[in-house]
Design a protein around this motif. Structure first.
Motif, PDB file in Angstrom:
ATOM      1  N   ILE A  35       0.885  -1.182   0.063  1.00 23.33           N
ATOM      2  CA  ILE A  35       0.087   0.008  -0.059  1.00 23.33           C
ATOM      3  C   ILE A  35       0.946   1.183  -0.129  1.00 23.33           C
ATOM      4  N   SER A  49       1.221   4.036  -2.762  1.00 22.80           N
ATOM      5  CA  SER A  49       0.814   5.504  -2.371  1.00 22.80           C
ATOM      6  C   SER A  49       1.869   6.638  -2.776  1.00 22.80           C
ATOM      7  N   SER A  67       0.956   5.917   9.184  1.00 26.09           N
ATOM      8  CA  SER A  67      -0.469   5.885   8.943  1.00 26.09           C
ATOM      9  C   SER A  67      -1.176   4.719   9.224  1.00 26.09           C
ATOM     10  N   LYS A 103      -5.083   2.286   9.498  1.00 22.23           N
ATOM     11  CA  LYS A 103      -6.820   2.427   9.666  1.00 22.23           C
ATOM     12  C   LYS A 103      -6.856   0.924  10.252  1.00 22.23           C
ATOM     13  N   ASP A 136      -2.940   3.241   5.688  1.00 25.45           N
ATOM     14  CA  ASP A 136      -4.252   3.951   5.164  1.00 25.45           C
ATOM     15  C   ASP A 136      -3.656   4.657   3.677  1.00 25.45           C
ATOM     16  N   GLY A 137      -3.830   3.940   2.724  1.00 23.41           N
ATOM     17  CA  GLY A 137      -3.435   4.470   1.545  1.00 23.41           C
ATOM     18  C   GLY A 137      -4.047   5.888   1.121  1.00 23.41           C
ATOM     19  N   ASP A 138      -5.106   6.019   1.300  1.00 23.42           N
ATOM     20  CA  ASP A 138      -5.730   7.393   1.109  1.00 23.42           C
ATOM     21  C   ASP A 138      -4.887   8.425   1.686  1.00 23.42           C
ATOM     22  N   TYR A 139      -4.713   8.291   2.819  1.00 27.96           N
ATOM     23  CA  TYR A 139      -3.856   9.437   3.556  1.00 27.96           C
ATOM     24  C   TYR A 139      -2.484   9.427   3.086  1.00 27.96           C
ATOM     25  N   SER A 149      -1.210   8.849   0.286  1.00 27.65           N
ATOM     26  CA  SER A 149      -1.306   9.492  -1.100  1.00 27.65           C
ATOM     27  C   SER A 149      -1.493  10.945  -1.052  1.00 27.65           C
ATOM     28  N   GLU A 150      -2.461  11.437  -0.043  1.00 25.80           N
ATOM     29  CA  GLU A 150      -2.550  12.894  -0.149  1.00 25.80           C
ATOM     30  C   GLU A 150      -1.433  13.825   0.629  1.00 25.80           C
ATOM     31  N   LYS A 202       1.383  13.889  -1.571  1.00 24.11           N
ATOM     32  CA  LYS A 202       1.101  14.958  -2.888  1.00 24.11           C
ATOM     33  C   LYS A 202       1.302  16.262  -2.330  1.00 24.11           C
TER      34      LYS A 202
END
Length: 240
Positions: free
Chosen positions: A15, A19, A194, A196, A225-228, A230-231, A234
């Motif tokens: 993950i 990310s 990170s 989840k 937490d891949g979304d966190y 990545s965000e 970035k």
């Protein structure tokens, strides 16, 4: 900027890579600060083509180690090297919280051509600039630190440490509200955590406990937490 993510499973390592992470700090039991990961985890993360820095820590709690602990740490470094790990992460302290330079030097020599990171045991040390120079002199490549309990509180120490030639600082304390500070400091390495919660239903509601008595955490484990990730990567890259 090089992005390192702390992970305690193969799934989380993948993950993290997907990310945008450049490398992982590979541990077991991240919730106690991390201990040495298994043979299987090191091998499979290597097979997945992910750069890994392997935690060498035989137990939770502090960093003043018995002869038994030291023997295990030495063997774990040898095993990590044989498995092709890119680097190792460790820290050793004396009873008074000062760095045990003699034992640290032994571990550095055992690491051979692997990268060597001294972890957040460094936060306990009083004269951090002097300690960083000493660690550099015995072959440590990087120090993982927030300069104390938080990057905001430790920013002045981080600024001083960044002036020490020949050793890189990898900063923890990476959160959305410290992104601007990280950019301001001009850090080359950042260390991100990170997680989840995931529920394993196999023991849920059975009334049987496998860890500490009556622990509500028995059925919960965590993955990255891949979304966190990545965000925040970035944001650190300035993509938005």
């Amino acid at each position: 900027m090089i992005f390192e993510v702390c992970v305690d499973s193969l799934e989380s390592a993948i993950i993290a890579k997907n990310s945008g992470a450049d490398q992982v700090e590979l541990v077991s039991l991240a919730d106690v600060g991390g201990i040495t990961p298994s043979y299987g985890m090191i091998k499979l993360v290597k097979d997945a083509g992910i750069k890994q820095m392997v935690m060498i820590r035989p137990r939770a709690a502090g960093f003043c180690y018995s002869e038994y602990d030291r023997s295990v740490m030495k063997e774990d470094i040898i095993a990590a090297r044989l498995l092709g790990a890119d680097g190792v992460v460790f820290g050793a302290l004396n009873f008074d919280g000062s760095i045990d330079y003699n034992f640290t030097s032994e571990l550095v020599k055992l690491a051979g051509d692997m990268e060597v990171v001294f972890h957040r045991a460094f936060e306990v040390v009083e004269d951090k600039v002097k300690a960083a120079k000493m660690l550099k002199s015995i072959g440590v490549n990087r120090i993982l630190t927030k300069g104390g309990n938080s990057l905001k509180e430790g920013k002045d120490i981080i600024k001083e440490l960044l002036q020490v030639d020949g050793i890189d600082i990898i900063s923890g304390g990476v959160r959305p509200d410290t992104v601007d500070l990280i950019k301001e400091l001009g850090l080359r390495y950042v260390h991100i955590s990170s997680a989840k919660d995931i529920v394993d239903p196999s023991t849920s509601g059975k009334g049987i406990y496998f860890g500490r008595s009556n622990s509500p955490q028995d059925e919960i484990y965590q993955i990255a937490d891949g979304d966190y990730l990545s965000e925040i990567i970035k944001k650190l890259k300035g993509e938005y």
